[in-house]
Design an enzyme around this catalytic site. Sequence first.
Site, PDB file in Angstrom:
ATOM      1  N   GLN A  49      43.334  19.622  45.966  1.00 51.44           N
ATOM      2  CA  GLN A  49      42.729  18.489  46.342  1.00 51.44           C
ATOM      3  C   GLN A  49      42.545  17.619  44.715  1.00 51.44           C
ATOM      4  O   GLN A  49      42.463  16.486  44.954  1.00 51.44           O
ATOM      5  CB  GLN A  49      41.285  18.746  46.888  1.00 51.44           C
ATOM      6  CG  GLN A  49      41.536  19.150  48.217  1.00 51.44           C
ATOM      7  CD  GLN A  49      39.946  19.401  48.986  1.00 51.44           C
ATOM      8  OE1 GLN A  49      38.955  19.470  48.492  1.00 51.44           O
ATOM      9  NE2 GLN A  49      40.169  19.702  50.289  1.00 51.44           N
TER      10      GLN A  49
ATOM     11  N   CYS B 251      43.979  24.997  47.811  1.00 51.54           N
ATOM     12  CA  CYS B 251      42.780  24.132  48.492  1.00 51.54           C
ATOM     13  C   CYS B 251      42.038  23.307  47.514  1.00 51.54           C
ATOM     14  O   CYS B 251      42.799  22.247  47.324  1.00 51.54           O
ATOM     15  CB  CYS B 251      41.777  25.469  49.142  1.00 51.54           C
ATOM     16  SG  CYS B 251      40.614  24.931  50.227  1.00 51.54           S
TER      17      CYS B 251
ATOM     18  N   LYS C 206      36.348  52.977  48.649  1.00 50.45           N
ATOM     19  CA  LYS C 206      36.472  53.345  50.103  1.00 50.45           C
ATOM     20  C   LYS C 206      37.583  52.613  50.682  1.00 50.45           C
ATOM     21  O   LYS C 206      38.300  53.094  51.384  1.00 50.45           O
ATOM     22  CB  LYS C 206      35.243  53.310  50.530  1.00 50.45           C
ATOM     23  CG  LYS C 206      34.085  54.149  50.324  1.00 50.45           C
ATOM     24  CD  LYS C 206      32.871  54.159  51.226  1.00 50.45           C
ATOM     25  CE  LYS C 206      32.244  52.568  51.516  1.00 50.45           C
ATOM     26  NZ  LYS C 206      31.771  52.110  50.393  1.00 50.45           N
ATOM     27  N   GLY C 207      37.587  51.244  50.507  1.00 50.59           N
ATOM     28  CA  GLY C 207      38.452  50.297  51.234  1.00 50.59           C
ATOM     29  C   GLY C 207      39.848  50.789  50.738  1.00 50.59           C
ATOM     30  O   GLY C 207      40.665  50.517  51.747  1.00 50.59           O
TER      31      GLY C 207
ATOM     32  N   PRO D 205      26.284  65.973  42.252  1.00 50.53           N
ATOM     33  CA  PRO D 205      26.123  64.866  43.152  1.00 50.53           C
ATOM     34  C   PRO D 205      26.802  64.727  44.356  1.00 50.53           C
ATOM     35  O   PRO D 205      26.037  64.413  45.477  1.00 50.53           O
ATOM     36  CB  PRO D 205      26.403  63.719  42.077  1.00 50.53           C
ATOM     37  CG  PRO D 205      26.475  64.448  40.846  1.00 50.53           C
ATOM     38  CD  PRO D 205      26.795  65.728  41.024  1.00 50.53           C
TER      39      PRO D 205
ATOM     40  N   HIS E 281      45.425  28.782  52.185  1.00 45.44           N
ATOM     41  CA  HIS E 281      45.418  29.776  51.219  1.00 45.44           C
ATOM     42  C   HIS E 281      46.439  30.685  51.467  1.00 45.44           C
ATOM     43  O   HIS E 281      46.284  31.676  52.128  1.00 45.44           O
ATOM     44  CB  HIS E 281      43.947  30.245  51.539  1.00 45.44           C
ATOM     45  CG  HIS E 281      42.777  29.915  51.095  1.00 45.44           C
ATOM     46  ND1 HIS E 281      42.291  29.894  49.738  1.00 45.44           N
ATOM     47  CD2 HIS E 281      42.009  28.812  51.753  1.00 45.44           C
ATOM     48  CE1 HIS E 281      41.345  29.057  49.648  1.00 45.44           C
ATOM     49  NE2 HIS E 281      41.081  28.341  50.669  1.00 45.44           N
TER      50      HIS E 281
ATOM     51  N   LYS F 185      31.248  67.531  36.769  1.00 45.16           N
ATOM     52  CA  LYS F 185      30.250  68.110  37.733  1.00 45.16           C
ATOM     53  C   LYS F 185      30.323  67.644  39.392  1.00 45.16           C
ATOM     54  O   LYS F 185      30.391  66.407  39.607  1.00 45.16           O
ATOM     55  CB  LYS F 185      28.889  67.499  37.313  1.00 45.16           C
ATOM     56  CG  LYS F 185      28.634  68.129  35.729  1.00 45.16           C
ATOM     57  CD  LYS F 185      28.090  69.660  35.890  1.00 45.16           C
ATOM     58  CE  LYS F 185      27.982  70.239  34.382  1.00 45.16           C
ATOM     59  NZ  LYS F 185      27.653  71.575  34.722  1.00 45.16           N
TER      60      LYS F 185
ATOM     61  N   TYR G  24      29.931  35.574  43.188  1.00 38.88           N
ATOM     62  CA  TYR G  24      29.597  36.850  42.063  1.00 38.88           C
ATOM     63  C   TYR G  24      28.720  37.822  42.689  1.00 38.88           C
ATOM     64  O   TYR G  24      28.746  39.000  41.955  1.00 38.88           O
ATOM     65  CB  TYR G  24      28.601  35.977  41.134  1.00 38.88           C
ATOM     66  CG  TYR G  24      29.316  35.346  39.871  1.00 38.88           C
ATOM     67  CD1 TYR G  24      30.611  35.713  39.234  1.00 38.88           C
ATOM     68  CD2 TYR G  24      28.803  33.953  39.720  1.00 38.88           C
ATOM     69  CE1 TYR G  24      31.143  34.971  38.359  1.00 38.88           C
ATOM     70  CE2 TYR G  24      29.582  33.179  38.702  1.00 38.88           C
ATOM     71  CZ  TYR G  24      30.688  33.804  38.075  1.00 38.88           C
ATOM     72  OH  TYR G  24      31.275  32.967  36.991  1.00 38.88           O
TER      73      TYR G  24
ATOM     74  N   GLU H  40      47.641  32.893  49.551  1.00 37.13           N
ATOM     75  CA  GLU H  40      47.409  34.376  49.152  1.00 37.13           C
ATOM     76  C   GLU H  40      47.086  35.221  50.178  1.00 37.13           C
ATOM     77  O   GLU H  40      47.212  36.495  49.945  1.00 37.13           O
ATOM     78  CB  GLU H  40      46.274  34.304  47.855  1.00 37.13           C
ATOM     79  CG  GLU H  40      44.982  33.819  48.424  1.00 37.13           C
ATOM     80  CD  GLU H  40      44.624  32.633  48.174  1.00 37.13           C
ATOM     81  OE1 GLU H  40      43.282  32.259  48.543  1.00 37.13           O
ATOM     82  OE2 GLU H  40      45.504  31.663  48.491  1.00 37.13           O
TER      83      GLU H  40
END
Length: 534
Positions: free
Chosen positions: A385, A381, A18-19, A191, A507, A188, A55, A509
Site C-alpha cells: 500500500q 500488505c 516447545k513449539g 530445577p 502475506h 544443574k 512487542y 510469507e
Amino acid sequence: MSVKYIFVTGGVVSGLGKGITAASLGRLLKQRGLRVRVQKLDPYLNVDPGTMNPYQHGEVFVTDDGAETDLDLGHYERFIDENLDINSSVSSGKVYWDVLNRERRGDYLGGTVQIIPHITGEIKRRIYQLDTPDTDVAIVEIGGTVGDIESQPFLESIRQVAAERGRHNVMFIHVSLIVSIPGTGELKSKPTQHSAKELLSLGIQPDVIMCRSDAPVPRDILEKISLFCNIPVDHAIPNLTAELLYEVPLMLEREGLADVVVRRLGLICHMPDLTEWATMVHRAKHPAGTVTIALVGKYVALHDAYLSVAEALTHGGIENGVKADIRWIDSETVTEENAARLLDGCAGILVPGGFGSRGVEGKIAAIRYARENGIPFLGICLGMQMAVVELARNRAGFADAHSSELAPHTLHPVIDLMPDQTNVTEKGGTMRLGIYPCVLAAGSRALTAYGQPHIDERHRHRYEFNNDYREALTEAGMVLSGLSPDGQLVEVVELQDHPWFVGVQFHPELKSRPNRAHPLFREFIAAAVRQARD
C-alpha cells in the site's frame, strides 16, 4: 488404530522452544508415514492474538480459514508442511468466551459454572476435535510454564484426557531447562527435577524430558534426571541449541526422540526418509554467498514480530544457494535524507505488513530509494500500500496521497475502504482474513514466479487499493498484475521500468516452507543475488 495424543509442556522458564520441539517431532513422525495434526493451547485471556502488541506476542500467524493465531502455528506449518485451521489454536479467552455464552443462553440449566467440569470440559472438547479418521497422532502444545496459574485448567484437562483415553494412548513430553551456573558453566538438573515434581503433583507423570541446553548434557546429568523424575534414562533426551532452526529435527532424530515415541505409543510405521530435509539443511549451512536484505519495519526491536517474513527470506536464500542476511532497519529512523546511508549495501529491500501510522513515512522513503535506484523490492500488505502511495506522490503528482486509514483527511486516498466497508467501525469487522483467490496478468513478474495464473493467498488487512486511481497510477508506470477473479480488488502491483519491484496485498510469507520457498521470496532473493553481482 485410535488417535494417540502427545502433550508438550514446558518447565523452569518460558521461551525454551516447545513449539520447535513439537514441530520437529511432528516432522519426524510424518516422515515415518504417520498422519499428524497439531494444536496450541494458550493460557492468555485474549480471545486471539489479533489485537495484541507485536512487542508482547510476536507476529500474528493467519491460517487459510482466517484464524489469527500464535506464531508457533507458523513453526508447525513450516516443519510439518500441513495447513492448519482455527481448531489448531485455542486460548483461555476462547474457552471462557464459549462457556460464558452458553451460560447466558441457559445451556447449563441454571447450574453453577465452574472450572471443573465446565472449563476443563470445553478444553477437552477442543482437544478431541483432533480425533478424526485421517489422524494417527495429535500433538498438543500447552503454552506457558508449569506452575503458572493460567496454565492449571489446561494441565488438569490433559490429565483427564489421559484418564479417559488410557495412558497407552497418551504421552507427556516435558521440555525443561538444564541450568548453567554463571561463572563455572556447570550444568544443574535440580530445577528440572522440581518442574517434573510440580507436574507429578498435578497428576501428570512425564514420559519424556527434553533437556534444553546450549552445552552438551553429560551422561551423569541424564541419569540423575532419569532417577529423580522416574523415567528410563533413554527418555531423558538432550535438546541442544542448534546453529540452524531446521537442524533440530535431525538432531532429535539422532537422539532417538521419535523412536521413543513410537515404542511408547505402539505406533505402526516405517523408517523415516529424511534425505530431502537433510539436503535442505546442508544447503542452508553451506551457502555459496551472502546477500543483504533490508527489512524496514517499526517492530524490528523484536524480530519475532516478523518471524514468518524472516523465515521466508531464509527459505528463498536456501533455494538460491545463498544466505539471506537481514539488516533490521527501524522505519521511524528512515528519512529521504538518510535513506541512502541506511540502505547502502543492501541488495534487496522488503517492507512488511503492519497497522498504524508510526514509521510509515520512513517506509515510504525506503520504497522511493528502492524505486529510484533499481533495488529489488518486495512490499507486503501495508508495504504494498505504501508503494502505491509513494508512486502516487512522486510520479502521479498527488502530493498528499495517502491511505485513508492513516490520513483520514487526505484529498487523494489511493488506499481506502471499499464502498461496502465505510459504515463498519467495529475493529476486525471489515478485515479480509484468510485465503482469497487471485488472477495474475500475462507477462507479469508475479506470473513468472508462480508459473500459473490462478493462485490463492492469505490476507490480513482492512483497506484496499482505491479503484478510482487505477488509470492515473497505471499511466505513472504501475502494473496492476494481480486482481481478484471479478477484477474488483487489486492484489499485486509491479513497476514496468524496474529490475524487480513487486507489492502484494496478501502475506506470501505465511505459505513458505524451508524445503519449498514461496515463489515470490525465491524470485526476490534471485533478483537480489543479481543485484549484488552487478
